[in-house]
Design an enzyme around this catalytic site. Structure first.
Site, PDB file in Angstrom:
ATOM      1  N   CYS A   1      89.393  71.011 117.262  1.00 46.70           N
ATOM      2  CA  CYS A   1      89.720  70.586 116.031  1.00 46.70           C
ATOM      3  C   CYS A   1      89.053  71.404 115.181  1.00 46.70           C
ATOM      4  O   CYS A   1      87.313  71.935 114.898  1.00 46.70           O
ATOM      5  CB  CYS A   1      89.018  69.351 115.502  1.00 46.70           C
TER       6      CYS A   1
ATOM      7  N   SER B   1      87.821  57.976 109.019  1.00 42.15           N
ATOM      8  CA  SER B   1      86.338  58.142 109.581  1.00 42.15           C
ATOM      9  C   SER B   1      84.875  58.608 108.456  1.00 42.15           C
ATOM     10  O   SER B   1      85.436  59.418 107.787  1.00 42.15           O
ATOM     11  CB  SER B   1      86.533  59.222 110.986  1.00 42.15           C
ATOM     12  N   LEU B   2      85.137  57.110 108.160  1.00 44.21           N
ATOM     13  CA  LEU B   2      83.896  57.447 106.881  1.00 44.21           C
ATOM     14  C   LEU B   2      82.159  57.906 107.497  1.00 44.21           C
ATOM     15  O   LEU B   2      82.231  58.897 106.630  1.00 44.21           O
ATOM     16  CB  LEU B   2      83.537  56.069 106.149  1.00 44.21           C
ATOM     17  N   ASN B   3      81.852  57.251 107.922  1.00 47.35           N
ATOM     18  CA  ASN B   3      80.623  57.970 108.900  1.00 47.35           C
ATOM     19  C   ASN B   3      79.323  57.925 107.724  1.00 47.35           C
ATOM     20  O   ASN B   3      78.482  57.746 108.169  1.00 47.35           O
ATOM     21  CB  ASN B   3      80.777  58.946 109.482  1.00 47.35           C
TER      22      ASN B   3
ATOM     23  N   GLY C   1      91.073  66.071 118.128  1.00 42.28           N
ATOM     24  CA  GLY C   1      92.017  66.450 116.898  1.00 42.28           C
ATOM     25  C   GLY C   1      92.099  65.360 115.700  1.00 42.28           C
ATOM     26  O   GLY C   1      91.632  64.435 115.427  1.00 42.28           O
ATOM     27  N   GLU C   2      92.513  66.439 114.643  1.00 40.87           N
ATOM     28  CA  GLU C   2      92.915  65.991 112.913  1.00 40.87           C
ATOM     29  C   GLU C   2      94.268  65.800 113.062  1.00 40.87           C
ATOM     30  O   GLU C   2      95.264  66.358 112.385  1.00 40.87           O
ATOM     31  CB  GLU C   2      92.043  66.320 112.071  1.00 40.87           C
TER      32      GLU C   2
ATOM     33  N   ASN D   1      78.031  58.463 120.779  1.00 41.60           N
ATOM     34  CA  ASN D   1      77.724  58.952 121.804  1.00 41.60           C
ATOM     35  C   ASN D   1      77.571  59.773 122.068  1.00 41.60           C
ATOM     36  O   ASN D   1      78.021  61.400 121.766  1.00 41.60           O
ATOM     37  CB  ASN D   1      78.820  58.863 122.273  1.00 41.60           C
TER      38      ASN D   1
ATOM     39  N   CYS E   1      80.547  65.510 116.596  1.00 36.88           N
ATOM     40  CA  CYS E   1      81.830  65.304 116.934  1.00 36.88           C
ATOM     41  C   CYS E   1      81.990  67.244 118.123  1.00 36.88           C
ATOM     42  O   CYS E   1      81.843  67.716 117.706  1.00 36.88           O
ATOM     43  CB  CYS E   1      82.969  65.408 116.120  1.00 36.88           C
TER      44      CYS E   1
ATOM     45  N   CYS F   1      94.804  56.542 123.818  1.00 34.07           N
ATOM     46  CA  CYS F   1      94.362  57.017 122.482  1.00 34.07           C
ATOM     47  C   CYS F   1      95.606  58.592 123.163  1.00 34.07           C
ATOM     48  O   CYS F   1      94.190  58.734 123.468  1.00 34.07           O
ATOM     49  CB  CYS F   1      92.714  57.294 122.541  1.00 34.07           C
TER      50      CYS F   1
ATOM     51  N   CYS G   1      85.132  61.417 122.921  1.00 31.10           N
ATOM     52  CA  CYS G   1      85.808  62.551 121.943  1.00 31.10           C
ATOM     53  C   CYS G   1      85.601  63.873 122.461  1.00 31.10           C
ATOM     54  O   CYS G   1      85.027  64.202 122.166  1.00 31.10           O
ATOM     55  CB  CYS G   1      86.056  62.258 120.346  1.00 31.10           C
TER      56      CYS G   1
ATOM     57  N   CYS H   1      82.811  68.337 112.323  1.00 37.30           N
ATOM     58  CA  CYS H   1      82.225  67.027 111.678  1.00 37.30           C
ATOM     59  C   CYS H   1      81.077  67.404 113.167  1.00 37.30           C
ATOM     60  O   CYS H   1      81.703  67.658 114.099  1.00 37.30           O
ATOM     61  CB  CYS H   1      82.625  65.880 112.167  1.00 37.30           C
TER      62      CYS H   1
ATOM     63  N   GLU I   1      93.392  64.913 126.693  1.00 35.14           N
ATOM     64  CA  GLU I   1      92.743  64.170 127.545  1.00 35.14           C
ATOM     65  C   GLU I   1      93.928  63.452 126.722  1.00 35.14           C
ATOM     66  O   GLU I   1      93.638  63.468 125.402  1.00 35.14           O
ATOM     67  CB  GLU I   1      91.549  64.407 127.012  1.00 35.14           C
TER      68      GLU I   1
HETATM   69  N1  SAH Z   1      90.305  63.389 113.497  1.00 36.23           N
HETATM   70  C1  SAH Z   1      90.313  61.832 113.449  1.00 36.23           C
HETATM   71  C2  SAH Z   1      90.543  61.869 114.688  1.00 36.23           C
HETATM   72  C3  SAH Z   1      89.904  61.334 115.973  1.00 36.23           C
HETATM   73  S1  SAH Z   1      88.262  61.662 116.167  1.00 36.23           S
HETATM   74  C4  SAH Z   1      89.486  61.258 113.172  1.00 36.23           C
HETATM   75  O1  SAH Z   1      88.514  62.094 112.749  1.00 36.23           O
HETATM   76  O2  SAH Z   1      88.902  60.003 112.273  1.00 36.23           O
HETATM   77  C5  SAH Z   1      88.276  59.960 116.432  1.00 36.23           C
HETATM   78  C6  SAH Z   1      86.705  58.892 116.001  1.00 36.23           C
HETATM   79  O3  SAH Z   1      85.724  59.700 117.060  1.00 36.23           O
HETATM   80  C7  SAH Z   1      86.879  59.447 115.008  1.00 36.23           C
HETATM   81  O4  SAH Z   1      86.496  58.171 113.815  1.00 36.23           O
HETATM   82  C8  SAH Z   1      85.595  59.663 115.483  1.00 36.23           C
HETATM   83  O5  SAH Z   1      83.997  59.739 113.679  1.00 36.23           O
HETATM   84  C9  SAH Z   1      84.541  59.741 115.939  1.00 36.23           C
HETATM   85  N2  SAH Z   1      83.302  60.084 117.138  1.00 36.23           N
HETATM   86  C10 SAH Z   1      83.983  61.599 117.175  1.00 36.23           C
HETATM   87  N3  SAH Z   1      82.023  61.852 117.636  1.00 36.23           N
HETATM   88  C11 SAH Z   1      81.894  60.901 118.388  1.00 36.23           C
HETATM   89  C12 SAH Z   1      81.103  60.832 118.887  1.00 36.23           C
HETATM   90  N4  SAH Z   1      79.972  61.766 119.366  1.00 36.23           N
HETATM   91  N5  SAH Z   1      80.236  59.424 119.003  1.00 36.23           N
HETATM   92  C13 SAH Z   1      81.222  58.112 118.690  1.00 36.23           C
HETATM   93  N6  SAH Z   1      82.140  58.940 117.926  1.00 36.23           N
HETATM   94  C14 SAH Z   1      82.598  59.992 117.269  1.00 36.23           C
HETATM   95 FE1  SF4 Z   2      87.492  66.477 114.322  1.00 44.51          FE
HETATM   96 FE2  SF4 Z   2      87.391  64.199 114.247  1.00 44.51          FE
HETATM   97 FE3  SF4 Z   2      86.447  65.103 115.171  1.00 44.51          FE
HETATM   98 FE4  SF4 Z   2      86.069  65.255 112.758  1.00 44.51          FE
HETATM   99  S1  SF4 Z   2      85.466  63.559 113.942  1.00 44.51           S
HETATM  100  S2  SF4 Z   2      85.709  66.882 114.308  1.00 44.51           S
HETATM  101  S3  SF4 Z   2      88.219  64.811 112.130  1.00 44.51           S
HETATM  102  S4  SF4 Z   2      87.903  65.138 115.769  1.00 44.51           S
END
Ligand code: SAH
Ligand code: SF4
Length: 365
Positions: A121, A224-226, A170-171, A300, A128, A114, A343, A125, A101
């Site tokens: 991936c 993506s620090l989190n 994806g990463e 989300n 995600c 985007c 995502c 995480c 997508e």
């Molecule tokens: N893999 C890369 C890029 C794709 S993820 C990365 O992790 O940066 C893109 C963004 O979506 C990341 O910042 C991730 O932290 C965020 N993300 C993933 N799942 C999410 C969710 N359920 N709610 C909000 N943001 C989310």
């Molecule tokens: Fe992959 Fe980014 Fe999702 Fe982590 S947040 S699982 S790196 S897509």
């Protein structure tokens, strides 16, 4: 000779998977003058041509010869969903039946796209949905570039596409060669002629590849620090056990950005996990040595996830701590939340649809 039938074509090489240099070499190997590479690529990327037959400044024989050896791939959306906030979500079916997508996000006066870099991936995480399904496969350079070509050819509202973010499924740094090649095609003169200053790559923190990225291209970086401590980040993002926060931030310090740009740190806010004022203060402390801005993304939710979105007051309080310490901080409401724009969620609903229709067929038969 007519264009080859489709079944034969799929074994042919895709021009969109060549770099210009490799395409030039391929043509030279077949005794074709190197300047033809630019001529053909301009038809493809400047005029969005997907058929050699349209390339009227090449001889008919040469066009037939090319069509017998090469294909020009493209993606057509199988589904386009409109969100109430104006974002549009495109679902693409790949040659092998997998789905990816791409989300078009409205900004003031322009669009941001985007794009996805992998099917699924491997990073796992916990918050995600894409990560939950694991990695299916890497995208080829053509499949990344074709997301841009497909959306760009009829942009809604006549607004231009000015920004591309690698923040879809994806990463991107785990599919490094293809992503770098795709960025090359998107930015080059014979390609889509996009400014690399308008491209942002988001990574979960594959540290050695971040070093490579800074050397190989000049794009904006999002991380993506989190979480601001290793204990929490280890729980949320398994990659932190290999490259902990100190290593990640050191890679950020060494990263060469386009001039005057800052690194964006993404921080998904999850209730009771990483959303306290103390978490916010810790975040400002660890980012102090960097030129950083912060995107807060309220979690989300998706089915089966243990996490919850914090309440509005908690989000505002977190943001206030960062703003008080002079960080540019945006709260990124999940655009298109009403069409599952987070995502991986449309692709997941597609998989669900397949299961449901299978069940319906079984029930019907
Ligand atoms: N893999 C890369 C890029 C794709 S993820 C990365 O992790 O940066 C893109 C963004 O979506 C990341 O910042 C991730 O932290 C965020 N993300 C993933 N799942 C999410 C969710 N359920 N709610 C909000 N943001 C989310
Ligand atoms: Fe992959 Fe980014 Fe999702 Fe982590 S947040 S699982 S790196 S897509």
């Amino acid at each position: 000779m007519a264009d080859a039938p489709f079944s034969l074509m799929s074994t042919q090489r895709d021009v969109k998977n060549f770099t210009r240099e490799a395409f030039t070499r391929w043509l030279e190997h077949h005794n074709v003058a190197p300047y033809r590479a630019g001529q053909i690529l301009r038809w493809i990327y400047h005029r969005n041509s997907c058929s050699f037959a349209q390339m009227t400044d090449l001889s008919k024989d040469f066009r037939r010869w090319l069509a017998g050896r090469l294909i020009i791939s493209r993606l057509e959306p199988t589904q386009v969903q409109d969100s109430m906030d104006g974002s549009k979500k495109y679902l693409f079916r790949l040659e092998d039946g997998h789905h990816i997508e791409t989300v078009l996000i409205p900004e003031r006066g322009h669009w941001t796209l985007c794009v996805s870099s992998q099917v699924g991936c491997a990073m796992g995480c916990k918050f995600c949905l894409t990560g939950h399904g694991g990695l299916v496969r890497n995208l080829e350079p053509a499949e990344i570039v074709n997301q841009v070509c497909a959306v760009q050819k009829d942009l809604p509202n006549g607004k231009p596409l000015t920004n591309i973010v690698f923040m879809g499924m994806g990463e991107p740094l785990a599919n490094y060669e293809s992503v770098i090649q795709a960025i090359g095609t998107i930015t080059s003169n014979h390609g889509l002629q996009f400014s690399s200053r308008r491209i942002t790559l988001s990574t979960a923190g594959l540290v050695p590849r971040m070093d490579d990225l800074g050397r190989d291209v000049t794009v904006n970086l999002a991380v993506s620090l989190n979480a601001a401590d290793n204990e929490t980040r280890n729980q949320l993002m398994p990659i932190n056990r290999t490259y902990p926060i100190e290593a990640l931030l050191s890679a950020c310090r060494n990263f060469s950005l386009p001039s005057r740009r800052m690194i964006t740190f993404e921080y998904v806010l999850m209730a009771g996990v990483n959303d306290s004022p103390e978490d916010a203060r810790r975040l400002t402390r660890i980012l102090r040595p960097l030129r950083a801005k912060i995107n807060l993304i309220p979690f989300n939710p998706f089915d089966g996830s243990p996490f919850k979105t914090p309440g509005e007051a908690t989000i505002i309080a977190f943001q206030q701590v960062l703003v008080d310490r002079h960080y540019t901080t945006m709260v990124r409401r999940s655009k298109g939340g009403d069409i599952l724009a987070a995502c991986g969620q449309l692709r997941a609903s597609k998989a669900l649809e397949r299961v449901t229709s299978q069940r319906e067929r079984q029930a019907g038969g």
